[in-house]
Design a protein around this motif. Structure first.
Motif: not given
Length: 84
Positions: A2-5, A12-15, A29-30, A35-38
């Protein structure tokens, strides 16, 4: 997990999902984590290459000039693009 933002980031994510870029906010988010890992892997490789170069010592005088380095870089870039 569970992540709170903050609301603004949630919107933004929903858009992104609403415009069809992602099937769900979880999918979004996945993708961000992938992308962050890469990016982290690429940064680690770049840092290692930098360190290897610094630790390899100075080039022999007259071994390379700026035009030669630029030509080799352009050739390598063309190889990478052709392989994609």
């Amino acid at each position: 997990m569970i992540v709170s933002i903050p609301e603004v980031l949630k919107n933004w994510a929903e858009a992104r999902v609403a415009e069809g870029s992602y099937s769900s906010t979880s999918d979004y988010f996945r993708d961000l984590v992938r992308r962050d890992r890469a990016d982290a892997d690429a940064t680690a490789r770049l840092r290692q290459a930098w360190s290897d170069g610094v630790n390899s010592g100075p080039a022999l005088p007259g071994t390379f000039d700026v035009d030669d380095i630029a030509a080799r870089g352009a050739a390598r870039l063309n190889e990478v693009r052709a392989a994609e």
